[in-house]
Design an enzyme around this catalytic site. Structure first.
Site, short mmCIF file in Angstrom:
data_model
loop_
_atom_site.label_atom_id
_atom_site.label_comp_id
_atom_site.label_asym_id
_atom_site.label_seq_id
_atom_site.Cartn_x
_atom_site.Cartn_y
_atom_site.Cartn_z
N ASP A 76 -9.53 -4.27 -5.16
CA ASP A 76 -8.89 -3.72 -3.96
C ASP A 76 -9.59 -2.40 -3.65
O ASP A 76 -9.61 -1.49 -4.48
CB ASP A 76 -7.41 -3.49 -4.23
CG ASP A 76 -6.62 -3.01 -3.02
OD1 ASP A 76 -7.17 -2.20 -2.24
OD2 ASP A 76 -5.47 -3.42 -2.86
N HIS A 133 -7.52 -5.88 0.23
CA HIS A 133 -6.44 -4.93 0.09
C HIS A 133 -5.12 -5.62 0.39
O HIS A 133 -4.84 -5.95 1.54
CB HIS A 133 -6.65 -3.75 1.04
CG HIS A 133 -5.57 -2.72 0.98
ND1 HIS A 133 -5.13 -2.17 -0.19
CD2 HIS A 133 -4.83 -2.14 1.97
CE1 HIS A 133 -4.17 -1.29 0.06
NE2 HIS A 133 -3.97 -1.27 1.36
N SER A 151 0.82 -1.20 0.00
CA SER A 151 0.00 0.00 0.00
C SER A 151 0.87 1.26 0.00
O SER A 151 1.67 1.45 -0.91
CB SER A 151 -0.95 -0.04 1.20
OG SER A 151 -2.00 0.85 1.03
#
Length: 516
Positions: free
Chosen positions: A453, A480, A225
């Site tokens: 996601d 995610h 991320s």
């Protein structure tokens, strides 16, 4: 509509579930020559790390693997003034059990998430055999010092307990007043000088110091991320220092904050729709029996909280804001969908315990009522990483488009206006701007992107892979991030083979859940 933090959900659960067994380090694979550091930074690059136990490294003592060791690495707060004040980066390590390639540094995202317990990630895989696995808290985050501090636990509880604000002139003025007060508290408690140097620009410099202090000529890195933003920025700054990069749940650094927030809105709506379809198909769903009516049924559940919280065993109760935060937390991974169904079923019955617990997980509230500094760090880092959006027309348009993109989050109170973001009153300027990454001399890297996601939508991974010239691994799922979480052995094999042997994934590799 504010950006949602990245890097939350299934990865956190996977990391906490890992326990490693201690073994002895054996012979190392040979490394190339160590890059020569800038002369003025030599003392940082050549420092000796003093490893020891992990007790006292934040509020996470019971979460470290038994054979983990911890330390702090010194870095200059301002790289333009290396003889000035320093910061200390908290790191944890589990040594390789076999023929060592080097260190594998890992970051879970956020920005603002602690990465210390990530040293246990990859247990019982070739990563544990060949790498010293190293987790770290970026500057200002978690156990690194100084810490970014803006609010006390009592202030955070009080802020969460406040009634929601609508976008009337009074509500907008009140929200912007609170933004100014928050920025002032951050300045007083963290210091303007440090706030000016907590962005990704500095973190990549710290990462290079860590690489050298750990004894690695080249960096091997796994970032999730926001951690992909760190990794791609490192590649841009130090392409010759890269051995291997895996970037999972990619952020496309060419997007401005408005574009990013609208993509997130679309991503969360898509995952909410998938959750609703799954819930309805199983019967006894709090959203009813018709997936086409799921958004309406959801709004019927949460709208009454605007005026009146529901009871919980915790005396705080569940209010509107915490309910939506809890729902978003559960949408980070389809593993949490049963928990979301429980929370919505409770809400239907006039109780809010599960959604409050999910909101506490998202906001970093611990069982003893204290908080991690995740929220404060997220705000501070975002405000120095992103350009200011001070045009009220842009803000109003963003709010309207966000509501259209994510109707399950639309309170129905749009007015054609919206408050300016808190970064417009931040006490220090931004130090980065959106741009396409352009880099030469970078070895082959890997980007992993998930089709559904919610926080870092799939297309951002496609675009980042193109900018880096990276191999793209596609995971078909609703969550995610995925690598090393136990969700796909196909993804895990590709990632491990690349990190260990530098074997590129097959072109167009697409993986599905359950190991396919």
């Amino acid at each position: 509509m504010a950006l949602v933090r990245n890097g939350r959900g299934a990865l956190m659960v996977a990391v906490l579930a890992v326990v490693a067994a201690g073994c002895t380090l054996t012979t190392d694979e040979p490394q190339g020559p160590m890059p020569t550091p800038p002369a003025e930074l030599t003392k940082f690059y050549t420092q000796t790390i003093q490893w020891g136990g992990c007790r006292g490294f934040g509020a996470q003592d019971d979460r470290f693997a038994p054979n983990a060791e911890c330390a702090r690495i010194n870095v200059p707060i301002d790289y333009a003034a290396p003889d000035g004040a320093t910061a200390q980066i908290a790191v944890s390590r589990i040594k390789a059990t076999g023929k060592r390639i080097g260190s594998l540094l890992m970051n879970p995202g956020g920005p603002g998430e602690s990465g210390l317990t990530m040293s246990a990630l990859g247990n019982k895989t070739p990563l544990a055999e060949h790498f010293d696995r190293v987790g770290f808290d970026p500057r200002g985050v978690g156990s690194s010092t100084p810490a970014i501090v803006c609010e006390t636990a009592q202030e955070q509880d009080a802020e969460r307990a406040e009634p929601p604000k609508d976008n009337t002139p009074h509500g907008i003025a009140e929200a912007e007043d609170e933004n100014r007060e928050y920025a002032q508290r951050c300045t007083e408690r963290t210091g303007k000088e440090f706030l000016a140097h907590v962005g990704t620009r500095e973190v990549v410099r710290d990462l290079d110091v860590m690489r050298a202090a750990l004894g690695d000529a080249k960096l091997s890195y796994l970032g999730y991320s926001y951690g992909t933003k760190i990794g791609s920025a490192y590649a841009e700054k130090f392409p010759d220092h890269v051995r291997a990069l895996v970037l999972d749940g990619a952020i496309d650094s060419s997007q401005d904050p408005v574009q990013e927030s609208l993509r997130q809105a679309e991503g969360f709506q898509k995952v909410f729709d998938a959750y609703a379809a799954d819930c309805v198909s199983k019967g006894e769903c709090p959203l009813g029996t018709d997936r086409a009516q799921a958004v309406q049924r959801f709004r019927e559940l949460v709208n009454p909280l605007w005026d009146k919280p529901v009871s919980t065993t915790d005396p705080r109760g569940l209010n509107y804001g915490d309910a939506l935060t809890g729902v978003r937390q559960a949408l980070y991974s389809n593993d949490m969908w049963p928990v979301l169904t429980l929370g919505l079923s409770e809400l239907r019955d006039g109780r809010g315990d599960t959604l409050l617990q999910l909101a506490d997980l998202y906001d970093g509230r611990r069982d003893d009522g204290t908080y991690s500094n995740t929220t404060d760090a997220f705000n501070a880092i975002r405000c120095v990483d992103d350009p200011r959006i001070s045009d009220r027309e842009i803000t109003a348009k963003q709010d309207a488009e966000y509501r259209k993109a994510a109707p399950f989050l639309d309170d129905g109170r749009g007015t054609g206006a919206a408050p300016l973001d808190q970064c417009t009153v931040w006490p220090v300027p931004n130090t980065s701007d959106p741009h396409r990454i352009s880099v030469t001399g970078l070895p082959k890297t890997v980007v992993v992107s998930t089709t559904d996601d919610p926080a870092t939508p799939y297309q951002a991974g496609v675009e980042l892979a193109a900018q880096l010239g990276a191999s793209l691994v596609t995971y078909q799922g609703n969550r995610h991030t995925i690598a090393l979480s136990g969700g796909s052995s196909c993804v895990d094999r590709a990632v491990i083979d690349y990190l260990v042997d530098l074997k590129e994934p097959a072109p167009g590799l697409t993986c599905a859940p359950n190991g396919r």
